[in-house]
Design a protein around this motif. Sequence first.
Motif, PDB file in Angstrom:
ATOM      1  N   ASN A 156       5.153   5.425   0.894  1.00 24.93           N
ATOM      2  CA  ASN A 156       3.703   5.269   1.052  1.00 24.93           C
ATOM      3  C   ASN A 156       3.204   6.015   2.284  1.00 24.93           C
ATOM      4  OD1 ASN A 156       1.101   4.245   0.536  1.00 24.93           O
ATOM      5  ND2 ASN A 156       1.459   2.519   1.893  1.00 24.93           N
ATOM      6  N   ILE A 194      -1.606   2.237   7.753  1.00 27.88           N
ATOM      7  CA  ILE A 194      -0.755   1.222   7.127  1.00 27.88           C
ATOM      8  C   ILE A 194      -0.628  -0.007   8.021  1.00 27.88           C
ATOM      9  CG2 ILE A 194       1.597   0.747   6.353  1.00 27.88           C
ATOM     10  CD1 ILE A 194       1.797   3.676   5.504  1.00 27.88           C
ATOM     11  N   ALA A 251      10.062   1.855   0.303  1.00 27.52           N
ATOM     12  CA  ALA A 251       8.745   1.950  -0.323  1.00 27.52           C
ATOM     13  C   ALA A 251       7.657   2.206   0.713  1.00 27.52           C
ATOM     14  CB  ALA A 251       8.457   0.662  -1.106  1.00 27.52           C
ATOM     15  N   ASP A 252       7.785   1.589   1.902  1.00 23.52           N
ATOM     16  CA  ASP A 252       6.804   1.841   2.959  1.00 23.52           C
ATOM     17  C   ASP A 252       6.843   3.293   3.413  1.00 23.52           C
ATOM     18  OD1 ASP A 252       5.982  -0.813   2.947  1.00 23.52           O
ATOM     19  OD2 ASP A 252       7.509  -1.410   4.393  1.00 23.52           O
ATOM     20  N   ASN A 287       2.942   9.670   1.444  1.00 27.30           N
ATOM     21  CA  ASN A 287       1.808   9.894   0.549  1.00 27.30           C
ATOM     22  C   ASN A 287       0.477   9.787   1.294  1.00 27.30           C
ATOM     23  OD1 ASN A 287       0.732  10.186  -2.246  1.00 27.30           O
ATOM     24  ND2 ASN A 287      -0.087   8.156  -1.839  1.00 27.30           N
ATOM     25  N   GLU A 288       0.356   8.804   2.197  1.00 29.74           N
ATOM     26  CA  GLU A 288      -0.882   8.670   2.972  1.00 29.74           C
ATOM     27  C   GLU A 288      -1.084   9.874   3.896  1.00 29.74           C
ATOM     28  OE1 GLU A 288      -3.340   6.614   2.994  1.00 29.74           O
ATOM     29  OE2 GLU A 288      -2.641   5.111   1.570  1.00 29.74           O
ATOM     30  N   HIS A 313      11.340  12.102   0.540  1.00 29.42           N
ATOM     31  CA  HIS A 313       9.954  11.984   0.095  1.00 29.42           C
ATOM     32  C   HIS A 313       9.095  13.163   0.537  1.00 29.42           C
ATOM     33  CE1 HIS A 313      10.505   8.039  -1.591  1.00 29.42           C
ATOM     34  NE2 HIS A 313      10.933   7.541  -0.454  1.00 29.42           N
TER      35      HIS A 313
END
Length: 645
Positions: free
Chosen positions: A365, A394, A361-362, A368-369, A336
């Motif tokens: 994320n 998160i 998925a976490d 991305n954050e 990622h």
Amino acid sequence: MWPIAIGVMALVWIVTLTNLSSRPADTTLSYSQFLADADAHQVKDITLQSNGTATGTLTNGHTYTTTVPVQLAGSSLLDRLQADNVVINAKASSSSSGSQVLSWVLILAPLVLIIWLWRRLYRGATSQVQGVMGVGKSKAKVFDAEHPQTTFADVAGYEGAKAEIAEVVDFLRQPDRYRRAGAIAPRGVLMVGPPGTGKTLLARAVAGEAAVPFLSVAGSSFVEMFVGVGAARVRDLFAEARKRAPAIVFVDEIDALGGRRMGGGAAVSNDEREQTLNQLLSEMDGFDPAEGIVVLAATNRPDVLDPALLRPGRFDRQVVIPLPTLAERNAILAVHCKSKQLAEDVDLDVVARGTPGFSGADLANLANEAAIAAVRDSREVITADDFDTARDRILLGRREGSNVLLPSEKHAVAVHEAGHALIAALSPHADPVAKVTILPAGQTLGVTEQLPLVERHLHGEDYLTETLAVRLGGRAAELVELGQGSTGAANDLADATELAVKMVREFGLSPILGPVGYPQGGSAFLGARGDQLSSRPYAEATQAAIDTEVARLVREAEQQAVGLLEAHQGKLRQLAALLVEHETIDGPAVYRLLGVQPPSEQPAGTTVAPHGPSPVRQPAAHRTHPTGAGGPTDGAQPREGHDTP
């Protein structure tokens, strides 16, 4: 086709302009000038029209246009032109090209409009008929072997799961190789795991890797308002798969289709969902089973699936896709972060250690954050602080400024978090302290984070006992330094009580109750704690013994924490003062304040045990001890501390 049409129009326009530019210039002559040129033998020919317009060519090659007065266009003019050796032509008057085009438009426009309306009405009626007559058609998307999108290289980690699924794909590619050994292809492969672990991504990778057609459909697409539609769509799905056999059929969220059927003699013959399930069962392994078709399915609710669907011959294999391990989280983060610019201080191994319990998925994320946090600071390079900010966002929520707390509240939160940190640093079996902060975030007023050096798969009684003391360290610090407790410890008390209940009721760590276990119910794949036991399988006396032992464990843990803090009360005050001043302190600063050496990294593989349920609700490798945001507000009763992720 639009670029081609535009290119053709441009070519025609260029050719037209070229032809127009190459033609000789058209000259307009007055009638007197025309007669003079004719007498001088400079006019080659003339074409006369009945309306008096005359055109022709001069001897120099140029064309001309003139107007002959109608009253003078008699035999005398013609004789004069013949004497001047001018070729005379006559042409009847005709309408202009523009008027001709307009005439044709007026003629054809009504006809074109009628044809367009007819075709539109016809298509609308056809679509309605197909919508009713084709309601039983399957909504599966077909991916042929010529259009791969995702491969196994895009799926980080899960080598065992990829090997099992790749073996099924290899069976469809080379059936003779397995047939010679007497092996039979599995009918179905069921991928089971928590949400966000990459089950659908693995299915997309199979579509990219397989050299056979891949039909993808969602379980909810079989549900319709018409009776019998679900079963018809199942038949159509397998009919399409038989045409393309060997093929793979992927059913996402199969629990919407294959839920457990009713029992107890209930009248369920008209149940639409059960008819759909029965059709699926017969297609997979019924009287006429499908050959050369492998059904790949994914769900995070295996406990609700019908037993007939899970038996061998239908779903022969169940592949568990668990939450990723430390090495797998590192590989997933690398995937990622491939398209992102990382600073030199970013260590993905450290980030992976700080994200246990995170799914794929976490982690996506999280990356991305972190990128959003960098953009928020007008940067394109992501730093380690951006990952810390993203993780806190998160887990805890949006970070607030310190000005939301009163000075007295800020000091109380600092004492509370200093207690957590000191107990964790002074406990030899507890996880090391990573960071302490009193900056509010979400529903928490402060956080103490612990990150272990290795992932634990087995938890001893000493570790659990010290974990209880760490969780009660904040309340113990309030009792030692402030002389009273507060509502900020409500979340700590709830977590400590829950852990103590598990130690007594499930892990058999009570000498009074003995080695008996009463586990709590609930699905392990839903990410929740599960439902409470609907009926206790033990007597009231046993419940009283459990309550007594839970209270004893929690009370002893609090006494242990109070004793440690009283022995180091000066360090407690210094750490609280540092927190008030700096608001955030990293783990090494806590150990330097105590004058102890931080725990060294343990060799990998020190604890070898199969994966099992964590004895605590939060991930064992990443534990936070937030100070709850409880307290009287506007005359209201004190609120309980809020749970955090």
